[in-house]
Design an enzyme around this catalytic site. Structure first.
Site, mmCIF file in Angstrom:
data_model
loop_
_atom_site.group_PDB
_atom_site.id
_atom_site.type_symbol
_atom_site.label_atom_id
_atom_site.label_comp_id
_atom_site.label_asym_id
_atom_site.label_seq_id
_atom_site.Cartn_x
_atom_site.Cartn_y
_atom_site.Cartn_z
ATOM 1 N N HIS A 28 5.856 -2.666 10.291
ATOM 2 C CA HIS A 28 6.915 -3.542 9.618
ATOM 3 C C HIS A 28 6.274 -5.253 9.794
ATOM 4 O O HIS A 28 6.379 -6.238 9.370
ATOM 5 C CB HIS A 28 8.262 -3.506 9.373
ATOM 6 C CG HIS A 28 8.430 -2.250 8.459
ATOM 7 N ND1 HIS A 28 9.195 -1.252 9.578
ATOM 8 C CD2 HIS A 28 8.354 -1.625 7.508
ATOM 9 C CE1 HIS A 28 9.306 -0.390 8.627
ATOM 10 N NE2 HIS A 28 8.851 -0.518 6.435
ATOM 11 N N GLU A 139 -2.212 -0.603 4.754
ATOM 12 C CA GLU A 139 -3.094 -0.185 4.274
ATOM 13 C C GLU A 139 -2.433 1.469 4.313
ATOM 14 O O GLU A 139 -2.784 2.887 3.736
ATOM 15 C CB GLU A 139 -4.309 -0.590 5.101
ATOM 16 C CG GLU A 139 -4.842 -1.476 3.848
ATOM 17 C CD GLU A 139 -6.130 -2.156 4.750
ATOM 18 O OE1 GLU A 139 -5.989 -1.966 6.232
ATOM 19 O OE2 GLU A 139 -6.300 -2.686 4.159
#
Ligand code: PAF
Length: 273
Positions: A28, A139
């Site tokens: 994150h 991704e």
């Protein structure tokens, strides 16, 4: 949140947005760093979205630690942490959802048939609330990323979607909040997911471009680890997610494997020479 964003926009500031379900980890933080580069004002949302969990999945037990998240976000230069309440986002009589026709019928959407409806709906709601110019997604959740890109094009959201490469632990395991569910033995077994992807890349490099052969080898590697259950291993077109038989153009290899009860996903591109 909307008032803040209107104010920022009226001052000519660009808003960058990183939606999360909290329990922030380095993965994150790499999205947050990208967001920091892309906008004057950086908003991170933390919301464990009930609409993307089916009954029997881990909504209740999903790891949460808001104090730690606030601390990490603040240290990473986040300007606004948006933590909407479940009742605010899904008021009584809520009945409008965003559903895509084709992309969810592959990969994770097969074993989690309502998942992407929940994701697309909450992301659309968050976009309308945070009003960002740019939003950042990992991704690692490849299917989610291309579904959001499709939704943004189809529904004319004026938002630039930026993907960030998967962050891995030093041994290769993709970072995920769900890694915290693993026991120390399972953590070792979990590495078979990364190894299966690397094996696929190696086979392709050695001239094997038959998808079934590669999937078979990956599957054997994973099955050699006790306590693993394969949900899917797929080699597909990176834009449509339709299965490919021969890897004669860049392909996406994606897989979901249960390590004990913990379902982990990962993916890599297979690029023929
Ligand atoms: O990737 C996630 O953490 C979630 O699916 C998202 C995008 C925050 C929507 O709930």
């Amino acid at each position: 949140m909307q008032e803040h964003s209107d104010l920022m926009r009226s001052l000519g500031k660009t808003i960058a947005f990183v939606p999360t379900m909290g329990f922030l980890h380095e993965g994150h933080l790499s999205l947050i760093r990208k967001g920091r580069e892309l906008g004057d004002n950086l908003v991170v949302s933390i919301f464990v979205n009930p609409a993307q969990f089916s009954p029997g999945e881990d909504f209740e037990s999903y790891p949460r630690n808001l104090d730690r998240d606030f601390d990490l976000a603040e240290k990473s230069g986040v300007d606004v942490i948006f933590t909407p309440d479940e009742k605010e986002l899904y008021p009584r009589n809520f009945q409008t959802y965003v559903e895509l026709e084709k992309l969810p019928n592959h990969l994770c959407g097969i074993s989690r048939p309502t998942f992407f409806k929940g994701v697309a709906t909450v992301v659309a709601k968050l976009f309308n609330t945070v009003k960002p110019h740019v939003a950042v997604f990992g991704e690692k959740d490849y299917q989610q990323l291309i579904i959001i890109r499709r939704m943004v094009r189809d529904l004319n959201f004026e938002i630039n979607i930026v993907g960030v490469p998967t962050l891995r632990e030093p041994d290769g395991l993709a970072m995920s909040s769900r890694n915290t569910y693993l026991t120390s033995e399972q953590r070792i077994d979990a590495l078979c997911i990364y190894k299966a992807l690397k094996k696929a890349q190696e086979l392709l490099k050695n001239g094997i471009n038959d998808a079934a052969n590669i999937i078979n080898a990956a599957s054997e590697l994973i099955k050699s680890h006790m306590g693993t259950t394969i949900d899917y291993i797929t080699i597909c077109d990176p834009e449509t997610l339709v299965d490919m038989e021969t890897i004669d153009s860049p392909a996406l290899m994606a897989l979901a494997v249960k390590i004990g009860k913990t379902r982990l996903i990962d993916n890599m591109m297979l690029n023929p020479e």
